[in-house]
Write an enzyme that holds these catalytic residues in place. Structure first.
Site, PDB file in Angstrom:
ATOM      1  N   HIS A  94      23.749  65.251  32.823  1.00  0.00           N
ATOM      2  CA  HIS A  94      24.197  66.404  33.658  1.00  0.00           C
ATOM      3  C   HIS A  94      24.426  67.433  32.811  1.00  0.00           C
ATOM      4  O   HIS A  94      24.665  68.386  33.710  1.00  0.00           O
ATOM      5  CB  HIS A  94      25.459  65.596  34.142  1.00  0.00           C
ATOM      6  CG  HIS A  94      25.349  64.119  34.856  1.00  0.00           C
ATOM      7  ND1 HIS A  94      25.238  63.839  35.638  1.00  0.00           N
ATOM      8  CD2 HIS A  94      26.025  63.068  34.380  1.00  0.00           C
ATOM      9  CE1 HIS A  94      24.686  62.424  35.976  1.00  0.00           C
ATOM     10  NE2 HIS A  94      25.827  61.994  34.999  1.00  0.00           N
ATOM     11  N   HIS A 120      30.669  70.174  26.507  1.00  0.00           N
ATOM     12  CA  HIS A 120      29.733  70.722  27.186  1.00  0.00           C
ATOM     13  C   HIS A 120      29.906  72.078  28.135  1.00  0.00           C
ATOM     14  O   HIS A 120      30.007  72.605  27.901  1.00  0.00           O
ATOM     15  CB  HIS A 120      29.329  69.452  27.900  1.00  0.00           C
ATOM     16  CG  HIS A 120      30.385  69.314  28.805  1.00  0.00           C
ATOM     17  ND1 HIS A 120      31.243  68.955  28.423  1.00  0.00           N
ATOM     18  CD2 HIS A 120      30.610  69.979  29.813  1.00  0.00           C
ATOM     19  CE1 HIS A 120      32.564  69.054  29.875  1.00  0.00           C
ATOM     20  NE2 HIS A 120      31.688  69.633  30.593  1.00  0.00           N
ATOM     21  N   HIS A 122      28.469  74.590  31.182  1.00  0.00           N
ATOM     22  CA  HIS A 122      28.145  74.450  33.123  1.00  0.00           C
ATOM     23  C   HIS A 122      27.340  76.003  33.143  1.00  0.00           C
ATOM     24  O   HIS A 122      28.146  76.498  32.771  1.00  0.00           O
ATOM     25  CB  HIS A 122      29.486  74.465  33.614  1.00  0.00           C
ATOM     26  CG  HIS A 122      30.323  72.884  34.006  1.00  0.00           C
ATOM     27  ND1 HIS A 122      29.255  71.573  33.824  1.00  0.00           N
ATOM     28  CD2 HIS A 122      31.092  72.317  32.648  1.00  0.00           C
ATOM     29  CE1 HIS A 122      31.004  70.551  34.137  1.00  0.00           C
ATOM     30  NE2 HIS A 122      31.208  71.339  33.301  1.00  0.00           N
ATOM     31  N   HIS A 146      32.448  73.896  28.032  1.00  0.00           N
ATOM     32  CA  HIS A 146      34.039  72.869  27.969  1.00  0.00           C
ATOM     33  C   HIS A 146      33.992  71.735  27.394  1.00  0.00           C
ATOM     34  O   HIS A 146      32.942  71.225  26.224  1.00  0.00           O
ATOM     35  CB  HIS A 146      33.747  71.788  29.260  1.00  0.00           C
ATOM     36  CG  HIS A 146      34.501  72.211  30.515  1.00  0.00           C
ATOM     37  ND1 HIS A 146      34.313  71.826  31.908  1.00  0.00           N
ATOM     38  CD2 HIS A 146      35.296  73.712  30.594  1.00  0.00           C
ATOM     39  CE1 HIS A 146      34.461  73.037  32.483  1.00  0.00           C
ATOM     40  NE2 HIS A 146      34.542  74.096  32.340  1.00  0.00           N
ATOM     41  N   THR A 227      36.096  67.622  36.109  1.00  0.00           N
ATOM     42  CA  THR A 227      35.164  68.631  37.161  1.00  0.00           C
ATOM     43  C   THR A 227      33.954  67.891  37.585  1.00  0.00           C
ATOM     44  O   THR A 227      33.728  68.030  38.137  1.00  0.00           O
ATOM     45  CB  THR A 227      34.809  69.563  36.223  1.00  0.00           C
ATOM     46  OG1 THR A 227      34.036  70.280  35.359  1.00  0.00           O
ATOM     47  CG2 THR A 227      36.230  70.826  36.389  1.00  0.00           C
ATOM     48  N   THR A 228      33.693  66.456  37.269  1.00  0.00           N
ATOM     49  CA  THR A 228      32.622  65.375  37.356  1.00  0.00           C
ATOM     50  C   THR A 228      33.218  64.229  37.428  1.00  0.00           C
ATOM     51  O   THR A 228      34.466  64.076  36.975  1.00  0.00           O
ATOM     52  CB  THR A 228      31.558  65.467  36.286  1.00  0.00           C
ATOM     53  OG1 THR A 228      32.439  64.828  35.407  1.00  0.00           O
ATOM     54  CG2 THR A 228      31.124  67.146  35.903  1.00  0.00           C
TER      55      THR A 228
END
Length: 354
Positions: A94, A120, A122, A146, A227-228
């Site tokens: 992801h 991680h 995005h 994040h 958010t996931t």
């Protein structure tokens, strides 16, 4: 350990630890994606919280902001990780994830301590580099970092804390295109070793605080969610007001290096657009640690604002200089004419009565 021996060890460990596929499923073991049948629009079918309350990310705009003088700067403990401590960098299917040391935590989120778990990113894609999850007055940034923490005062580990009240705290860093950033290269330079899902590599520790923006005491604070999937609404969000910069080349490396899929997958999928859309923010407030101003209302970066201000000052200076020059020139001309006396012609009496 001598430097030469340490360097050799690091080089050896930079070889991919696991070439074979490995599972990177989320907390409850189910698969999800950003698009398609298992994409964001259908998350709530398997993960009810994704369609529930307090969802993230959100748009940060002036109507929902409220200044809170009690919001103090955060303190980052243990963030400067020794180069001798190796950190695990993983493609989890992801995002690219860096697992963090257990002695890293943040203070200032009273009354609890929150211990670091992982960080991680995005991002978008090379044709549309607007992949941040949070937006400011409708503006997307190029990417978003994040740093995920869990409440170590109340819970023994991240998994236990993830669905609990006051369980998680996430620091969000907005990323824009600008100057090259050597600190982010300490992650990006290893992306080729985690190209496919399940691959991982050990990288030397570094100062994680260098990934944060200038003036980290200025931030947005609100209660939201992961958010996931599973989108648990247990996150205390801190979104830093000021973005950090990375170069166009660094962003392109992030956008093109990774795949959502395993190495042996017959239909490989590039890891792009791994961000959730902005969620509704009904009847909530975002608290801010700074006085609201131009940066918040327009979403402009500090660099742009300073450039505009400098241009304005320069323009005013030029106008003043020209005005002073014209005034002095006019005054000088008047001074030149002072020595000339004009007298009317007067005839002598004799001439008049002749």
């Amino acid at each position: 350990m001598p430097h030469r021996s340490l360097r050799a060890t690091v080089v050896l460990l930079l070889v991919i630890l696991k070439k074979q596929p490995s599972s990177s499923a989320p907390l409850n073991g189910s698969k999800w994606t950003y698009v398609g049948p298992a994409g964001e629009k259908n998350w709530s079918k398997k993960y009810p919280s994704c369609g529930g309350l307090l969802q993230s990310p959100i748009d940060l705009h002036s109507d929902i902001l409220q200044y809170d003088a009690s919001l103090a700067p955060l303190q980052f403990q243990g963030y400067n990780v020794s180069v001798e401590k190796l950190l695990n960098l993983t493609n989890d299917g992801h995002s690219v994830r860096l697992n963090l040391n257990s002695d890293m935590y943040i203070q200032g989120l009273q009354p609890h301590h929150y211990r670091a778990e992982q960080l991680h990113l995005h991002w978008g894609n090379r044709n549309d580099p607007h992949g941040s999850e949070h937006t400011v007055s409708g503006k997307h940034f190029a990417a978003e970092l994040h740093i995920v923490h869990y409440n170590s005062d109340l819970y023994p580990d991240f998994s236990t804390a993830s669905d609990k009240s006051e369980g998680l705290a996430v620091l969000a860093v907005l990323i824009e295109i600008g100057s090259a950033n050597p600190s982010y290269d300490k992650i990006f330079s290893h992306l080729q070793h985690v190209k496919y899902k399940g691959q991982q590599v050990l990288i030397p520790g570094f100062n994680i605080e260098e990934l944060l923006p200038e003036s980290p005491g200025e931030y947005y604070r609100y209660e939201g969610s992961l958010t996931t999937p599973p989108c648990y609404p247990t996150v205390l969000w801190t979104v830093f007001r000021n973005p950090v910069q990375i170069s166009q080349e660094q962003l392109l490396a992030l956008e093109t290096a990774l795949y959502f899929t395993h190495m042996d997958d017959p239909t490989p999928r590039e890891m792009i657009n791994n961000f959730r859309q902005v969620q509704k923010f009904d009847e909530r407030l975002v608290y801010i640690s700074f006085r609201q101003g131009l940066l918040t209302d327009t979403g402009l970066s500090l660099g742009i604002i300073l450039s505009v201000a400098l241009a304005g000052v320069l323009g005013i200076s030029i106008v003043l200089a020209v005005s002073i020059w014209l005034f002095k020139r006019k005054k000088s001309k008047k001074g030149d004419n002072k020595g000339v006396i004009y007298k009317p012609a007067i005839k002598k009496e004799a001439e008049v009565h002749a």
